[in-house]
Design a protein around this motif. Structure first.
Motif, PDB file in Angstrom:
ATOM      1  N   GLN A 178     -42.021  -1.804 -27.453  1.00  0.00           N
ATOM      2  CA  GLN A 178     -43.065  -2.935 -26.749  1.00  0.00           C
ATOM      3  C   GLN A 178     -42.302  -4.291 -26.447  1.00  0.00           C
ATOM      4  OE1 GLN A 178     -46.717  -3.138 -28.936  1.00  0.00           O
ATOM      5  NE2 GLN A 178     -47.393  -1.085 -28.265  1.00  0.00           N
ATOM      6  N   LYS A 179     -41.494  -4.714 -27.244  1.00  0.00           N
ATOM      7  CA  LYS A 179     -40.768  -6.041 -26.955  1.00  0.00           C
ATOM      8  C   LYS A 179     -39.736  -5.604 -25.992  1.00  0.00           C
ATOM      9  CE  LYS A 179     -37.651  -9.418 -29.432  1.00  0.00           C
ATOM     10  NZ  LYS A 179     -37.338  -9.615 -30.659  1.00  0.00           N
ATOM     11  N   LEU A 180     -38.995  -4.495 -25.939  1.00  0.00           N
ATOM     12  CA  LEU A 180     -37.918  -4.085 -24.932  1.00  0.00           C
ATOM     13  C   LEU A 180     -38.696  -4.341 -23.802  1.00  0.00           C
ATOM     14  CD1 LEU A 180     -34.985  -3.116 -24.395  1.00  0.00           C
ATOM     15  CD2 LEU A 180     -36.025  -0.944 -25.182  1.00  0.00           C
ATOM     16  N   LEU A 181     -39.720  -3.594 -23.579  1.00  0.00           N
ATOM     17  CA  LEU A 181     -40.488  -3.506 -22.060  1.00  0.00           C
ATOM     18  C   LEU A 181     -40.677  -4.812 -21.643  1.00  0.00           C
ATOM     19  CD1 LEU A 181     -42.626  -0.515 -22.808  1.00  0.00           C
ATOM     20  CD2 LEU A 181     -40.733  -0.510 -21.271  1.00  0.00           C
ATOM     21  N   ALA A 182     -41.201  -5.750 -22.676  1.00  0.00           N
ATOM     22  CA  ALA A 182     -41.459  -7.153 -22.247  1.00  0.00           C
ATOM     23  C   ALA A 182     -40.366  -7.807 -21.772  1.00  0.00           C
ATOM     24  CB  ALA A 182     -42.347  -7.836 -23.148  1.00  0.00           C
ATOM     25  N   THR A 183     -39.091  -7.493 -22.534  1.00  0.00           N
ATOM     26  CA  THR A 183     -37.779  -8.194 -22.106  1.00  0.00           C
ATOM     27  C   THR A 183     -37.320  -7.744 -20.789  1.00  0.00           C
ATOM     28  OG1 THR A 183     -36.995  -8.165 -24.566  1.00  0.00           O
ATOM     29  CG2 THR A 183     -35.380  -8.371 -22.977  1.00  0.00           C
ATOM     30  N   TYR A 184     -37.668  -6.628 -20.436  1.00  0.00           N
ATOM     31  CA  TYR A 184     -37.289  -5.930 -19.029  1.00  0.00           C
ATOM     32  C   TYR A 184     -37.961  -6.952 -17.883  1.00  0.00           C
ATOM     33  CZ  TYR A 184     -37.422  -3.150 -14.848  1.00  0.00           C
ATOM     34  OH  TYR A 184     -37.306  -3.180 -13.495  1.00  0.00           O
ATOM     35  N   CYS A 185     -39.314  -6.952 -18.207  1.00  0.00           N
ATOM     36  CA  CYS A 185     -40.266  -7.930 -17.372  1.00  0.00           C
ATOM     37  C   CYS A 185     -39.819  -9.381 -17.253  1.00  0.00           C
ATOM     38  CB  CYS A 185     -41.585  -7.657 -17.540  1.00  0.00           C
ATOM     39  SG  CYS A 185     -42.286  -5.996 -17.484  1.00  0.00           S
ATOM     40  N   ARG A 186     -39.422  -9.806 -18.307  1.00  0.00           N
ATOM     41  CA  ARG A 186     -39.020 -11.259 -18.361  1.00  0.00           C
ATOM     42  C   ARG A 186     -37.934 -11.293 -17.560  1.00  0.00           C
ATOM     43  NH1 ARG A 186     -38.510 -14.710 -23.452  1.00  0.00           N
ATOM     44  NH2 ARG A 186     -40.864 -15.003 -23.063  1.00  0.00           N
ATOM     45  N   GLY A 187     -36.764 -10.387 -17.806  1.00  0.00           N
ATOM     46  CA  GLY A 187     -35.426 -10.565 -17.064  1.00  0.00           C
ATOM     47  C   GLY A 187     -35.560 -10.335 -15.872  1.00  0.00           C
ATOM     48  N   ILE A 188     -36.424  -9.381 -15.243  1.00  0.00           N
ATOM     49  CA  ILE A 188     -36.550  -9.144 -13.936  1.00  0.00           C
ATOM     50  C   ILE A 188     -37.387 -10.228 -13.166  1.00  0.00           C
ATOM     51  CG2 ILE A 188     -38.696  -7.676 -13.850  1.00  0.00           C
ATOM     52  CD1 ILE A 188     -36.829  -5.928 -11.931  1.00  0.00           C
ATOM     53  N   ASP A 189     -38.287 -10.748 -13.830  1.00  0.00           N
ATOM     54  CA  ASP A 189     -38.876 -11.933 -13.246  1.00  0.00           C
ATOM     55  C   ASP A 189     -38.298 -13.285 -13.180  1.00  0.00           C
ATOM     56  OD1 ASP A 189     -41.287 -10.447 -12.660  1.00  0.00           O
ATOM     57  OD2 ASP A 189     -42.292 -10.763 -14.390  1.00  0.00           O
ATOM     58  N   ARG A 190     -37.456 -13.568 -14.075  1.00  0.00           N
ATOM     59  CA  ARG A 190     -36.636 -14.720 -14.269  1.00  0.00           C
ATOM     60  C   ARG A 190     -35.293 -14.518 -13.533  1.00  0.00           C
ATOM     61  NH1 ARG A 190     -40.681 -14.979 -16.414  1.00  0.00           N
ATOM     62  NH2 ARG A 190     -41.926 -16.071 -18.119  1.00  0.00           N
ATOM     63  N   CYS A 191     -35.163 -13.246 -12.818  1.00  0.00           N
ATOM     64  CA  CYS A 191     -33.973 -13.107 -12.045  1.00  0.00           C
ATOM     65  C   CYS A 191     -32.643 -13.496 -13.173  1.00  0.00           C
ATOM     66  CB  CYS A 191     -33.579 -13.769 -10.938  1.00  0.00           C
ATOM     67  SG  CYS A 191     -34.699 -13.257  -9.694  1.00  0.00           S
ATOM     68  N   ASP A 192     -32.634 -13.002 -14.426  1.00  0.00           N
ATOM     69  CA  ASP A 192     -31.750 -13.146 -15.328  1.00  0.00           C
ATOM     70  C   ASP A 192     -31.232 -11.890 -15.742  1.00  0.00           C
ATOM     71  OD1 ASP A 192     -30.382 -13.445 -17.896  1.00  0.00           O
ATOM     72  OD2 ASP A 192     -31.952 -14.647 -18.809  1.00  0.00           O
ATOM     73  N   GLN A 193     -30.117 -11.888 -14.845  1.00  0.00           N
ATOM     74  CA  GLN A 193     -29.270 -10.506 -14.624  1.00  0.00           C
ATOM     75  C   GLN A 193     -28.914 -10.018 -16.341  1.00  0.00           C
ATOM     76  OE1 GLN A 193     -25.279  -9.593 -12.911  1.00  0.00           O
ATOM     77  NE2 GLN A 193     -26.778  -9.608 -11.105  1.00  0.00           N
ATOM     78  N   ALA A 194     -28.435 -10.946 -17.170  1.00  0.00           N
ATOM     79  CA  ALA A 194     -27.862 -10.641 -18.540  1.00  0.00           C
ATOM     80  C   ALA A 194     -28.861 -10.053 -19.443  1.00  0.00           C
ATOM     81  CB  ALA A 194     -27.188 -11.985 -19.199  1.00  0.00           C
ATOM     82  N   LEU A 195     -30.239 -10.870 -19.341  1.00  0.00           N
ATOM     83  CA  LEU A 195     -31.233 -10.326 -20.153  1.00  0.00           C
ATOM     84  C   LEU A 195     -31.976  -8.894 -19.656  1.00  0.00           C
ATOM     85  CD1 LEU A 195     -33.501 -11.198 -22.229  1.00  0.00           C
ATOM     86  CD2 LEU A 195     -34.859 -12.143 -20.564  1.00  0.00           C
TER      87      LEU A 195
END
Length: 141
Positions: A16-33
């Motif tokens: 679940q944390k991994l799925l949320a990390t994906y969403c944060r990375g894509i919404d913050r345009c954080d390619q490394a995340l």
């Protein structure tokens, strides 16, 4: 609760944390995340991009940076863990606000599902394969 049930709960929380990390990375345009959610050899099948998931991150982030706002909301996570492999189906609603050069704005809302395959390697869960299933979209001004 026995040790296997505790491990199962821990695995679910990590996924679940991994799925949320994906969403944060894509919404913050954080390619490394965003890349950190995938194994380097992971596959992303996203409709407009099908191939290596890290290359997907390099493809999608510049596109999303042209938008004023994006917000990916996930729900209804059904996660099945089997040892060091897991699968899930997760609902996603993605909101996009785009601004045109003339100052007008338009919205695009996309609904779909992430069908994911995960692998645990050296104790760490990441996405090994993702299929985005596009169920609906709505566009408006």
């Amino acid at each position: 609760m026995d040790a296997s049930q505790t491990q199962m709960l821990w695995d679910h929380l990590q996924i679940q944390k991994l799925l949320a990390t994906y969403c944060r990375g894509i919404d913050r345009c954080d390619q490394a995340l965003l890349k950190s959610a995938y194994w380097p050899d992971a596959i992303e099948e996203h409709g407009l991009f099908n191939g290596n998931a890290w290359e997907f991150a390099e493809f999608i982030v510049p596109m999303l940076k042209t938008m004023k706002v994006t917000m990916h909301s996930i729900s209804n996570m059904l996660i099945e863990v089997d040892g060091d492999r897991a699968s899930s189906e997760t609902y996603v609603v993605a909101y996009h606000l785009m601004a045109a050069e003339d100052g007008t704005q338009s919205e695009m809302v996309v609904g779909g599902r992430y069908a994911d395959q995960f692998e645990r390697r050296k104790g760490e869960w990441r996405i090994a394969r993702r299929l985005f299933i596009h169920d609906w979209n709505q566009n408006g001004a």
